[in-house]
Design an enzyme around this catalytic site. Structure first.
Site, PDB file in Angstrom:
ATOM      1  N   THR A  57     -21.920   9.069  82.554  1.00 44.01           N
ATOM      2  CA  THR A  57     -23.198   8.581  83.067  1.00 44.01           C
ATOM      3  C   THR A  57     -24.062   8.092  81.919  1.00 44.01           C
ATOM      4  O   THR A  57     -24.793   7.105  82.061  1.00 44.01           O
ATOM      5  CB  THR A  57     -23.925   9.691  83.837  1.00 44.01           C
ATOM      6  N   ALA A  58     -23.990   8.778  80.775  1.00 46.48           N
ATOM      7  CA  ALA A  58     -24.758   8.352  79.609  1.00 46.48           C
ATOM      8  C   ALA A  58     -24.430   6.908  79.247  1.00 46.48           C
ATOM      9  O   ALA A  58     -25.332   6.102  78.956  1.00 46.48           O
ATOM     10  CB  ALA A  58     -24.463   9.280  78.422  1.00 46.48           C
ATOM     11  N   VAL A  87     -17.970  16.645  86.649  1.00 42.28           N
ATOM     12  CA  VAL A  87     -17.682  15.315  86.119  1.00 42.28           C
ATOM     13  C   VAL A  87     -18.977  14.531  85.947  1.00 42.28           C
ATOM     14  O   VAL A  87     -20.036  14.931  86.418  1.00 42.28           O
ATOM     15  CB  VAL A  87     -16.733  14.522  87.052  1.00 42.28           C
ATOM     16  N   HIS A 119     -26.875  16.223  75.999  1.00 43.25           N
ATOM     17  CA  HIS A 119     -26.955  17.681  75.903  1.00 43.25           C
ATOM     18  C   HIS A 119     -28.040  18.128  74.916  1.00 43.25           C
ATOM     19  O   HIS A 119     -29.114  17.557  74.827  1.00 43.25           O
ATOM     20  CB  HIS A 119     -25.593  18.274  75.542  1.00 43.25           C
TER      21      HIS A 119
END
Length: 283
Positions: free
Chosen positions: A110-111, A57, A154
């Site tokens: 989180t981003a 997560v 990513h």
């Protein structure tokens, strides 16, 4: 043989690299895995609903799930120089985002937390509408003018120029500059109801799996490329090199400080509930 552990993680190269040995029964003594692949916005929701024994997560979702799940001290993604990017079609300044539409991969990621903390400092007038899109749709949306900017994660760090896009800001660079801490991105959590002994067993299996992947990287390659969504193998290797590091094997003091720092700052901004004093403790 013990009952399979129901686990969900993303098909991204860092996760398949980390869990390859365990998923294929090569970690001595580790329980078998029943694997579900899902992007992290999906696994965040699964955690909030209490689904699955083990989940990958966003660290950002921890304040909502740590009553039921424990943070494992290994297996996740945390590092330096690996933060999310804000992309635009043309070169721009942070102030240019005032009132603009920004696509993000998840509002519980989180981003997005890092973006909100950055925007509070750099875009005082505030951005406009925030649109949630699957992360693989964000760069095309920016390129095609459907949104003014996009927050990407990513492998987009390596491919955004292929879309003719510009990097307006690096959220990780801002985080590291203002805190000196590494960037917490993705966490591995497991249900507390499994018990302390089982949680320790799962942590050791994850740690052994990543070390086995480092010892023999070629062993994981078929699994990585099978699930890498037609990603160029060289990009997959860059992805693994960036997101699988010493913090994946052990969060350590700096890793825990980074997680605590992110969630404390986010709570102070009213973005997440505050953590209890022992919420991050492992058994």
């Amino acid at each position: 043989m013990s009952e399979p552990v129901r686990i969900a993680y993303s098909p991204c190269p860092n996760d398949t690299f980390v869990f390859d040995a365990w998923a294929h029964g090569r970690v001595p003594g580790a329980p078998p895995l029943d694997v579900t692949f899902a992007d992290i916005d999906i696994t965040n929701g699964m955690a909030e609903r209490g689904e699955h024994d083990v989940l990958k997560v966003s660290y950002a979702v921890l304040p909502w799930v740590l009553d039921e799940y424990a943070l494992l001290p290994c297996g996740g993604a945390l590092g330096r120089g690996c933060g999310p990017l804000v992309l635009t079609r043309e070169a721009a300044r942070p102030a240019d985002l005032a009132g603009r539409t920004v696509a993000v991969p998840s509002e519980r990621s989180t981003a997005y937390l890092l973006f909100r903390l950055w925007a509070a400092a750099e875009v005082p007038e505030g951005v406009g509408e925030v649109v949630v899109l699957p992360f693989h749709e964000i760069m095309p949306a920016v390129r095609d003018g459907k949104v003014d900017a996009g927050l990407v994660i990513h492998e987009a760090r390596f491919t955004y120029r292929d879309y003719g896009l510009e990097c307006l800001a690096d959220m990780g660079e801002h985080w590291e500059k203002t805190t000196g801490l590494p960037i917490p991105l993705g966490a591995i959590i497991a249900k507390r109801s499994l018990g302390a002994a089982r949680l320790r067993e799962l942590a050791e299996a994850a740690r052994t799996s990543v070390r086995m992947a480092w010892d023999d990287p070629e062993a994981s390659r078929p699994y990585v490329l099978e699930h890498a969504q037609e990603m160029d193998p060289a990009v997959a290797d860059q992805h693994i090199g960036l997101y699988v590091n010493e913090f994946t094997a052990d969060l350590g003091e700096a890793g825990y400080a980074a997680v605590r720092g992110l969630l404390t700052r986010a709570a102070a901004e009213g973005l997440v509930p505050p953590l209890g004093p022992d919420a991050l403790d492992f058994v």
